[in-house]
Every structure is written in structure tokens, then in C-alpha cells.
Design a protein around this motif. Structure first.
Motif, PDB file in Angstrom:
ATOM      1  N   ILE A  79      -7.132   9.073  -3.338  1.00  0.00           N
ATOM      2  CA  ILE A  79      -8.272   8.240  -3.726  1.00  0.00           C
ATOM      3  C   ILE A  79      -7.813   6.816  -4.036  1.00  0.00           C
ATOM      4  CG2 ILE A  79     -10.093   7.889  -5.441  1.00  0.00           C
ATOM      5  CD1 ILE A  79     -10.312  10.899  -5.706  1.00  0.00           C
ATOM      6  N   GLN A  80      -6.718   6.712  -4.781  1.00  0.00           N
ATOM      7  CA  GLN A  80      -6.189   5.389  -5.119  1.00  0.00           C
ATOM      8  C   GLN A  80      -5.708   4.670  -3.861  1.00  0.00           C
ATOM      9  OE1 GLN A  80      -5.900   4.012  -8.565  1.00  0.00           O
ATOM     10  NE2 GLN A  80      -5.943   2.320  -7.109  1.00  0.00           N
ATOM     11  N   PHE A  81      -5.119   5.431  -2.949  1.00  0.00           N
ATOM     12  CA  PHE A  81      -4.637   4.862  -1.686  1.00  0.00           C
ATOM     13  C   PHE A  81      -5.803   4.271  -0.885  1.00  0.00           C
ATOM     14  CE2 PHE A  81      -3.684   5.061   2.822  1.00  0.00           C
ATOM     15  CZ  PHE A  81      -2.396   4.551   2.892  1.00  0.00           C
ATOM     16  N   CYS A  82      -6.887   5.014  -0.779  1.00  0.00           N
ATOM     17  CA  CYS A  82      -8.071   4.553  -0.040  1.00  0.00           C
ATOM     18  C   CYS A  82      -8.683   3.322  -0.694  1.00  0.00           C
ATOM     19  CB  CYS A  82      -9.099   5.668   0.053  1.00  0.00           C
ATOM     20  SG  CYS A  82      -8.593   7.061   1.086  1.00  0.00           S
ATOM     21  N   PHE A  83      -8.747   3.334  -2.018  1.00  0.00           N
ATOM     22  CA  PHE A  83      -9.316   2.190  -2.729  1.00  0.00           C
ATOM     23  C   PHE A  83      -8.452   0.950  -2.504  1.00  0.00           C
ATOM     24  CE2 PHE A  83      -9.941  -0.673  -6.275  1.00  0.00           C
ATOM     25  CZ  PHE A  83     -11.318  -0.684  -6.426  1.00  0.00           C
ATOM     26  N   ASP A  84      -7.135   1.129  -2.616  1.00  0.00           N
ATOM     27  CA  ASP A  84      -6.229  -0.003  -2.419  1.00  0.00           C
ATOM     28  C   ASP A  84      -6.300  -0.526  -0.985  1.00  0.00           C
ATOM     29  OD1 ASP A  84      -5.453   0.205  -5.023  1.00  0.00           O
ATOM     30  OD2 ASP A  84      -3.471   1.063  -4.628  1.00  0.00           O
ATOM     31  N   PHE A  85      -6.500   0.396  -0.039  1.00  0.00           N
ATOM     32  CA  PHE A  85      -6.628  -0.023   1.357  1.00  0.00           C
ATOM     33  C   PHE A  85      -7.859  -0.918   1.528  1.00  0.00           C
ATOM     34  CE2 PHE A  85      -8.364   0.441   5.618  1.00  0.00           C
ATOM     35  CZ  PHE A  85      -7.255   0.181   6.409  1.00  0.00           C
ATOM     36  N   ILE A  86      -8.978  -0.499   0.963  1.00  0.00           N
ATOM     37  CA  ILE A  86     -10.211  -1.298   1.037  1.00  0.00           C
ATOM     38  C   ILE A  86     -10.027  -2.631   0.320  1.00  0.00           C
ATOM     39  CG2 ILE A  86     -12.643  -1.390   0.332  1.00  0.00           C
ATOM     40  CD1 ILE A  86     -12.713   1.667   0.661  1.00  0.00           C
ATOM     41  N   LEU A  87      -9.325  -2.579  -0.811  1.00  0.00           N
ATOM     42  CA  LEU A  87      -9.066  -3.793  -1.587  1.00  0.00           C
ATOM     43  C   LEU A  87      -8.253  -4.792  -0.775  1.00  0.00           C
ATOM     44  CD1 LEU A  87      -8.888  -5.474  -4.210  1.00  0.00           C
ATOM     45  CD2 LEU A  87      -6.946  -4.038  -4.875  1.00  0.00           C
ATOM     46  N   LEU A  88      -7.152  -4.315  -0.190  1.00  0.00           N
ATOM     47  CA  LEU A  88      -6.300  -5.196   0.610  1.00  0.00           C
ATOM     48  C   LEU A  88      -7.028  -5.692   1.854  1.00  0.00           C
ATOM     49  CD1 LEU A  88      -2.983  -3.175   0.291  1.00  0.00           C
ATOM     50  CD2 LEU A  88      -3.397  -5.473  -0.600  1.00  0.00           C
ATOM     51  N   LEU A  89      -7.851  -4.834   2.426  1.00  0.00           N
ATOM     52  CA  LEU A  89      -8.631  -5.219   3.606  1.00  0.00           C
ATOM     53  C   LEU A  89      -9.617  -6.331   3.260  1.00  0.00           C
ATOM     54  CD1 LEU A  89      -9.305  -4.685   6.581  1.00  0.00           C
ATOM     55  CD2 LEU A  89     -10.978  -2.995   5.811  1.00  0.00           C
ATOM     56  N   SER A  90     -10.236  -6.247   2.091  1.00  0.00           N
ATOM     57  CA  SER A  90     -11.207  -7.263   1.675  1.00  0.00           C
ATOM     58  C   SER A  90     -10.533  -8.624   1.507  1.00  0.00           C
ATOM     59  CB  SER A  90     -11.901  -6.843   0.375  1.00  0.00           C
ATOM     60  OG  SER A  90     -10.990  -6.823  -0.704  1.00  0.00           O
ATOM     61  N   PHE A  91      -9.324  -8.629   0.955  1.00  0.00           N
ATOM     62  CA  PHE A  91      -8.587  -9.889   0.812  1.00  0.00           C
ATOM     63  C   PHE A  91      -8.146 -10.415   2.175  1.00  0.00           C
ATOM     64  CE2 PHE A  91      -8.332  -8.924  -3.683  1.00  0.00           C
ATOM     65  CZ  PHE A  91      -8.262 -10.185  -4.277  1.00  0.00           C
ATOM     66  N   THR A  92      -7.738  -9.504   3.058  1.00  0.00           N
ATOM     67  CA  THR A  92      -7.311  -9.903   4.400  1.00  0.00           C
ATOM     68  C   THR A  92      -8.458 -10.533   5.178  1.00  0.00           C
ATOM     69  OG1 THR A  92      -5.632  -8.162   4.488  1.00  0.00           O
ATOM     70  CG2 THR A  92      -6.363  -9.093   6.589  1.00  0.00           C
ATOM     71  N   ILE A  93      -9.643  -9.917   5.094  1.00  0.00           N
ATOM     72  CA  ILE A  93     -10.823 -10.450   5.789  1.00  0.00           C
ATOM     73  C   ILE A  93     -11.173 -11.838   5.268  1.00  0.00           C
ATOM     74  CG2 ILE A  93     -13.315 -10.160   6.101  1.00  0.00           C
ATOM     75  CD1 ILE A  93     -12.834  -7.138   6.184  1.00  0.00           C
ATOM     76  N   ALA A  94     -11.155 -11.985   3.953  1.00  0.00           N
ATOM     77  CA  ALA A  94     -11.466 -13.291   3.354  1.00  0.00           C
ATOM     78  C   ALA A  94     -10.449 -14.339   3.802  1.00  0.00           C
ATOM     79  CB  ALA A  94     -11.483 -13.176   1.831  1.00  0.00           C
ATOM     80  N   GLY A  95      -9.162 -13.977   3.743  1.00  0.00           N
ATOM     81  CA  GLY A  95      -8.117 -14.916   4.148  1.00  0.00           C
ATOM     82  C   GLY A  95      -8.219 -15.289   5.613  1.00  0.00           C
TER      83      GLY A  95
ATOM     84  N   LEU B 217       0.853  -1.195   0.000  1.00  0.00           N
ATOM     85  CA  LEU B 217       0.000   0.000   0.000  1.00  0.00           C
ATOM     86  C   LEU B 217       0.888   1.245   0.000  1.00  0.00           C
ATOM     87  CD1 LEU B 217      -3.025   0.824   0.210  1.00  0.00           C
ATOM     88  CD2 LEU B 217      -2.692   0.964   2.678  1.00  0.00           C
ATOM     89  N   ASN B 218       1.212   1.731  -1.185  1.00  0.00           N
ATOM     90  CA  ASN B 218       2.158   2.849  -1.275  1.00  0.00           C
ATOM     91  C   ASN B 218       1.782   3.882  -2.330  1.00  0.00           C
ATOM     92  OD1 ASN B 218       2.653   1.418  -3.585  1.00  0.00           O
ATOM     93  ND2 ASN B 218       4.702   0.734  -3.002  1.00  0.00           N
ATOM     94  N   ASN B 219       0.516   3.922  -2.734  1.00  0.00           N
ATOM     95  CA  ASN B 219       0.100   4.883  -3.756  1.00  0.00           C
ATOM     96  C   ASN B 219       0.009   6.286  -3.170  1.00  0.00           C
ATOM     97  OD1 ASN B 219      -1.520   6.259  -5.885  1.00  0.00           O
ATOM     98  ND2 ASN B 219      -1.542   4.193  -6.737  1.00  0.00           N
ATOM     99  N   THR B 220       0.569   7.267  -3.863  1.00  0.00           N
ATOM    100  CA  THR B 220       0.574   8.649  -3.365  1.00  0.00           C
ATOM    101  C   THR B 220      -0.748   9.372  -3.616  1.00  0.00           C
ATOM    102  OG1 THR B 220       1.568   9.382  -5.455  1.00  0.00           O
ATOM    103  CG2 THR B 220       3.068   8.876  -3.637  1.00  0.00           C
TER     104      THR B 220
END
Length: 217
Positions: A104-120, A98-101
Motif C-alpha cells: 500500500i505504501q509502495f503504491c501511494f509513493d508511486f502515485i506521489l512520485l508520479l504526480s511530482f514527475t508530471i508537474a515537473g 521508491l523502495n517501500n516493501t
């Protein structure tokens, strides 16, 4: 026996949520690919697939160590489960990407990574829960809780080996001696224990809270 039957029914009900959470995670990733025209983070799908494997294996494990039922097939499932289980919680370490400057992209990527983390995490928690319930049925509640806590810290240690030493589950076959040597050497590093104790505690709490929630139903 009613407890084991209830566990079977519970797992069937949870499958829908597992499928739903996985679909949401993958859908968000595909949306990202469509918008950014970048395949960055696409490896998350592979990491999620690896998280599914121990959950599937756990459904074939029978925790009954009597001589009549203890066999090579069951031993194979147990060892395979132990090797792949850290992959379920490993997804939490993908936040290092998670390193996007762009905010908006940072927030989206955070939600994206969180969704994968929750599933895992959910795959891992359910996988451990199914074994814990069997241990509680055949032995005692104290033994089952000790198992849950111990396996949580073992997972954290396995994640350290994967994230920082860059080994994976297959390397126990491909590079067994190198893996054993590297694992032994890292036991003398403070970083190893700090990471293992920190993440292991988090995983333990997540597992124990889930067990507690189900015991109240």
C-alpha cells in the motif's frame, strides 16, 4: 505576431493547470508526512521549486538575435534557463527512492512520485514550447523542431550529471573547473550515452507530441 500573442494567451491558461498539478503533488506529500510521521521524500518540494525556475525565466527570454535587440540581459536569461532547465525533467529520476516493501505504501509513493514527475515535466515542456514557438516565428519550423530535439537531449545529459555525478545548477559557479573536468571525463563512458539517449528520446517525444497537439488546435 498573432502566433506570439496566441502563445502568450496559451501560457496564461496553462498556469492554472501548473498550479493545480503542483498543489496536488505537494498535498499528497503532506498527507504522506501526516500518515507516516516521516519527512522522507520531503526534498521533492525543493526539486519542484527548481523546476519552476526555468519556466519563469523562459517568460523573459526574447528570441531575436538581431544586433539591436540582442543584449546582455537577454543572454543572462538564456544561459540561466539552459542551466536550470534539466531540473524540470530531473524529477523522473526520483523514482529511485521508491523502495517501500509495504504494498500500500509502495503504491501511494508511486502515485506521489508520479504526480511530482508530471508537474515537473509539464513545467519543462511549456518552458521549451514557449522558446520553440519564438524560434519558429523568427526563423523556420525545421529550426524550431531541431532546437526542441537538441535541447531535450541536452536536458537528459544535464540530468545524468545531476543524478550520477551529483552536481547541481549552482556548481557551475561554485566548482566550475571540477564540473568541467568531470563532465568531460564522463563523455567517454557508455553509461553516459545510454542514459542520455534513452531519457533524451523520451523527453523529445513528450515535447514533440505537445507541439503537435497545439498545432492542431
Amino acid at each position: 505576431m498573432n502566433n506570439l500573442f496566441s502563445l502568450y494567451v496559451l501560457n496564461k491558461k496553462q498556469n492554472n493547470f501548473l498550479i493545480f498539478s503542483s498543489i496536488i503533488a505537494v498535498a499528497l506529500l503532506l498527507i504522506r508526512v501526516k500518515i507516516t510521521h516521516s519527512f522522507y521524500l520531503l526534498f521533492l518540494i525543493w526539486n519542484l521549486i527548481l523546476a519552476v525556475i526555468p519556466y519563469i525565466i523562459s517568460n523573459f527570454i526574447k528570441i531575436d538575435f538581431s544586433l539591436k535587440k540582442y543584449n546582455f540581459k537577454n543572454l543572462f536569461f538564456i544561459v540561466s534557463w539552459l542551466l536550470f532547465l534539466p531540473n524540470t525533467f530531473y524529477l523522473i529520476t526520483d523514482f529511485v527512492h521508491l523502495n517501500n516493501t509495504n504494498l500500500i505504501q509502495f503504491c501511494f509513493d508511486f502515485i506521489l512520485l508520479l504526480s511530482f514527475t508530471i508537474a515537473g515535466f509539464y513545467f519543462g515542456i511549456l518552458s521549451i514550447f514557449s522558446i520553440q514557438q519564438q524560434i519558429q516565428f523568427f526563423y523556420t519550423s525545421k529550426t524550431s523542431y531541431l532546437f526542441t530535439i537538441s535541447i531535450s537531449y541536452l536536458c537528459a545529459f544535464g540530468i545524468y550529471i545531476g543524478r550520477f555525478l551529483r552536481f547541481n545548477s549552482w556548481d557551475i559557479i561554485s566548482y566550475p573547473l571540477f564540473l568541467a573536468e568531470s563532465t568531460f571525463n564522463c563523455l567517454f563512458e557508455n553509461e553516459t550515452w545510454t542514459f542520455t539517449l534513452g531519457l533524451g528520446t523520451l523527453i523529445s517525444i513528450a515535447n514533440l507530441l505537445y507541439i503537435k497537439s497545439k498545432s492542431n488546435i
